[in-house]
Design a protein around this motif. Structure first.
Motif, PDB file in Angstrom:
ATOM      1  N   ASN A  36      56.225 -30.524  49.029  1.00 36.61           N
ATOM      2  CA  ASN A  36      57.254 -31.206  49.814  1.00 36.61           C
ATOM      3  C   ASN A  36      57.971 -32.261  48.975  1.00 36.61           C
ATOM      4  N   HIS A  39      63.566 -29.621  54.902  1.00 38.67           N
ATOM      5  CA  HIS A  39      62.911 -30.023  56.147  1.00 38.67           C
ATOM      6  C   HIS A  39      63.519 -31.289  56.760  1.00 38.67           C
ATOM      7  N   ASP A  74      55.971 -35.898  58.715  1.00 33.68           N
ATOM      8  CA  ASP A  74      55.497 -34.956  57.693  1.00 33.68           C
ATOM      9  C   ASP A  74      54.061 -34.528  57.956  1.00 33.68           C
ATOM     10  N   HIS A 132      62.768 -34.780  60.323  1.00 38.96           N
ATOM     11  CA  HIS A 132      63.089 -36.211  60.432  1.00 38.96           C
ATOM     12  C   HIS A 132      64.412 -36.416  61.167  1.00 38.96           C
TER      13      HIS A 132
HETATM   14 FE   FE2 Z   1      59.469 -35.482  54.911  1.00 40.94          FE
END
Ligand code: FE2
Ligand code: FES
Length: 438
Positions: A211, A218, A372, A223
């Motif tokens: 990530n 993402h 996350d 988010h």
């Molecule tokens: Fe993130």
């Protein structure tokens, strides 16, 4: 360190995984698998350069922290000479753990079992009943704590258990250009702002490492509150803009997100932006003054992120840097360490504000961190299921991207920022280590 052989079936499976990476295929089960975890401990973590500490965590003589490489607990201490030493936290007499605290200051460590005493540099200096008991058969010079090789870059202290590992500079392979954004924000460099947040999560370390090697994909989804409520200066329609940069054959990668119209070095106080223009190279200034988000991973498990985050929604964001270490403690289980880094010479006011922005976004209870971790824990659980053993993931985004010829930094650099290029490079390096090609 001797590595244990694994079965020929497992070796063949690792070869198959390695062959799939350039074609954009990588299996799900590696993200939660006991055998993969065991092999990683020996073939990745006992071979690579692993992050131990930031020099500013141990600024004074006698300061120490305890950290891990694989399952080895190490004392990382600043000796009386000012040099930094990393030693296995294990008494040479019968193996007791010498130092039980995670951080502190001590010139010597005295074993709580039979009382052997070592300098913080690892030398054995005291043995009870030395004359009466050992009768000249024990030479203290032979029984110091086991030392681990260390090298530093811009305040980062790394260690390796492999005497044949290349020098750290070669291992980083040009990624220093990008690390400087986090580590050289001014002529005196960066320092940690307080001790790290430190917690255990049901997440495989590789999910976090991937990530942070540049998953801009993402962000608008996981988010989205950040976009919608005005904490984060980006929008779904332009978010993919910027670059994905990786160092081929090294595994390191960084995503450089770009928001059109963003003022240069937005979110830094003016004097700090000026300082960065002076202390970084013209090429670095060209890249970083345009960058909104810089999120990168040093293979295997050290990551950084810099971005502006609004303490008050809708107001201008404050730029912060977080550094994080993912220490694997089991298949699908990781000890997370998360620091806030600030420029040493910045004003106390900016340091406080940057720490607030970091805490709101990426400390243990930070909003982005929670977004996350919730996803990563579910990925980890799915990866450990029976049916996941036959599942592969597509890593084909940006397979045909050609390197940007105008980009002034090193490595393989492609547009847009949302791209799987860095992840293919990361898993290719991981596969090299796992198949003994490090
Ligand atoms: Fe993130
Ligand atoms: S185990 Fe440390 S002195 Fe015996």
């Amino acid at each position: 360190m001797a590595t244990r052989p694994i079965g020929s079936g497992a070796e063949a499976e690792l070869e198959r995984i390695r062959e799939g990476v350039p074609h954009g295929r990588f299996p799900a089960h590696v993200f939660n698998d006991q055998e993969i975890f065991d092999v990683e401990q020996e073939r990745v973590f006992a071979k690579a350069w692993c992050f131990l500490a930031h020099e500013s965590e141990i600024p004074n003589r006698g300061d120490y922290v305890t950290r891990y490489i694989a399952n080895n607990n190490l004392i990382v201490a600043r000796a009386e000479s000012g040099e930094i030493h990393a030693s296995l936290n294990m008494c040479r007499h019968r193996g007791n753990m010498m130092c039980k605290s995670e951080m502190g200051n001590a010139s010597h460590f005295r074993c709580s079992y039979h009382g052997w005493v070592y300098k913080n540099s690892g030398e054995l200096v005291g043995v009870p009943y030395m004359k009466e008991g050992y009768e000249g058969r024990l030479d203290k010079r032979d029984w110091g704590l086991i030392k681990v090789r260390t090298e530093t870059y811009a305040g980062l202290v790394f260690g390796t258990l492999d005497p044949n590992a290349p020098p750290l500079d070669e291992y980083l392979g040009g990624f220093q250009f990008y690390l400087d954004l986090y580590l050289k924000q001014g002529s005196s460099g960066s320092e940690v702002h307080g001790p790290p947040d430190h917690w255990v999560t049901e997440t495989d370390w590789k999910i976090a490492a991937e990530n942070f090697s540049g998953d801009g994909y993402h962000t608008p989804v996981a988010h989205q509150f950040g976009f919608n409520l005005g904490y984060f200066a980006s929008s779904g329609s332009t978010h993919s803009q910027g670059w994905a940069a990786s160092i081929p054959g090294r595994g390191h990668g960084i995503g450089l997100g770009h928001t059109p119209g963003f003022p240069p070095f937005a979110g830094f106080p003016e004097e700090l932006a000026d300082e960065m223009r002076r202390s970084l190279s013209p090429e670095q200034v060209e890249v970083f003054s345009q960058t909104r988000t810089a999120v990168g991973t040093v293979f295997p498990n050290l990551s950084f992120l810099m971005q502006p985050f609004s303490i008050v929604p809708g107001e201008a964001g404050v730029r912060f840097v977080t550094m994080r270490l993912y220490h694997p403690i089991g298949p699908g289980r990781t000890e997370m360490y998360s620091w806030c880094l600030v420029p040493k010479d910045a004003s106390e006011e900016y340091k406080r504000e940057a720490y607030r922005a970091y805490t709101l976004a990426f400390a243990q209870a930070g909003t982005f961190e929670q977004d996350d971790l919730e996803n990563w824990a579910r990925v980890t659980r799915s990866a450990g299921s029976n049916m996941a053993r036959d599942v592969e993931f597509p890593y084909v985004m940006g397979m045909d991207s050609v390197p940007d010829p105008d980009f002034p930094g090193p490595g393989h650099v492609v547009k847009p920022y949302v791209n799987d290029s860095n992840f293919r490079n990361l898993w290719s390096r991981w596969s090299d280590y796992m198949t003994g090609r490090e």
